[in-house]
Design a protein around this motif. Structure first.
Motif: not given
Length: 294
Positions: A169-197
């Protein structure tokens, strides 16, 4: 399986000192000192045992974490693909898949987790992983390695259900807030943030059962209580009688401090490893098609 194994090994190695603090605080209950917190526990270990005391038992975790996480992520991906059907964002499918994954992986890691926790105790009578395994087998029997399995599953089933559902849910929400963040280094930040929560929330909810698990795995060693029955209810009654209801939340701070960054490390490592292997497989496919056609 390889991606999951890498993720598990990196996660537990990085966060092992905090896990040692949690085990010390949970195992002895009020015997570890009134109001003993994370800072006091850390200072005590460093003063009496040095930095090496924070890493005692890490080899046991190393032997168990890799195979367990390989099973964990493989079962999760298989179940998620099977149960999601036409809706890849189905939270119920994610939760059920997480429960199936944890039941399978707990069967692999429980024996080594018991060895790890006994080695983490102050004044442990065991010289190392091999010595602990031999002595437990001789003195308590093979069943001792799985004494906490039922409690571990009962704890990790809701833990994993909350963890995976929150992560997706957090990964999907973060991706929807910033669609361009789903790949590359920003994609890893999304996975890390969602995982921490996900890790922090799941850890807080299941701390009482983690206290029960630690008590069962360390019973009779280094002054820890010995229980007449391994039932969850019996252990809870003993802990509440001895330490009050607050005893069931002992170690919740280091547990959250462990699982939030550990989940961030684990998920980002897993997703990065999975992406690497997927790209590697895609790069091989054209050559395979050429070979098959020729």
């Amino acid at each position: 399986m390889v991606a999951g194994s890498i993720a598990g090994s990196v996660e537990h190695t990085a966060m092992f000192p905090i896990d040692t603090l949690k085990t010390r605080m949970q195992a002895l209950g009020s015997g570890s000192g009134p109001g003993l917190g994370v800072r006091q526990s850390l200072s005590s270990i460093l003063k009496l045992e040095g930095a090496a005391g924070l890493y005692r038992g890490i080899w046991a975790m190393g032997l168990g974490a890799g195979p367990a996480h390989a099973v964990y992520f493989s079962v999760y991906e298989l179940c998620k693909k099977t149960l999601s059907g036409s809706n890849p964002n189905n939270p119920v499918a994610h939760a059920v898949s997480g429960v199936c994954a944890t039941v399978a992986s707990d069967a692999v890691i429980t024996p080594m987790d018991m060895v790890k926790q006994r080695l983490q105790l102050e004044g442990t009578p065991y010289r190392g992983v091999g010595d602990c395994i031999r002595r437990v087998q001789v003195e308590e029997g093979v069943a001792a390695f799985y004494r906490s399995y039922r409690t571990t599953v009962v704890m990790n089933a809701p833990f994993t259900a909350v963890h995976f559902a929150t992560y997706e849910a957090a990964k999907r929400g973060l991706s929807e807030l910033s669609p361009e963040s789903v790949s590359g280094d920003e994609g890893l930040a999304v996975h890390a943030t969602a995982g921490a929560a996900a890790g922090a929330l799941a850890a807080a909810v299941t701390t009482p059962l983690d206290v029960v698990k630690t008590q069962l795995q360390c019973q009779g060693v280094c002054g820890c209580d010995k229980f007449a029955s391994s039932s969850i209810g019996n252990v809870i009654r003993v802990v509440v009688k001895k330490d009050g209801y607050s005893g069931l939340m002992r170690g919740w701070v280091p547990r959250m401090l462990f699982h939030a960054p550990a989940a961030a490390i684990c998920w980002s490592t897993y997703e990065a490893s999975k992406s690497f292997f997927q790209k590697l497989n895609e790069a091989k496919n054209p050559r395979q098609l050429i070979n098959e056609s020729s």
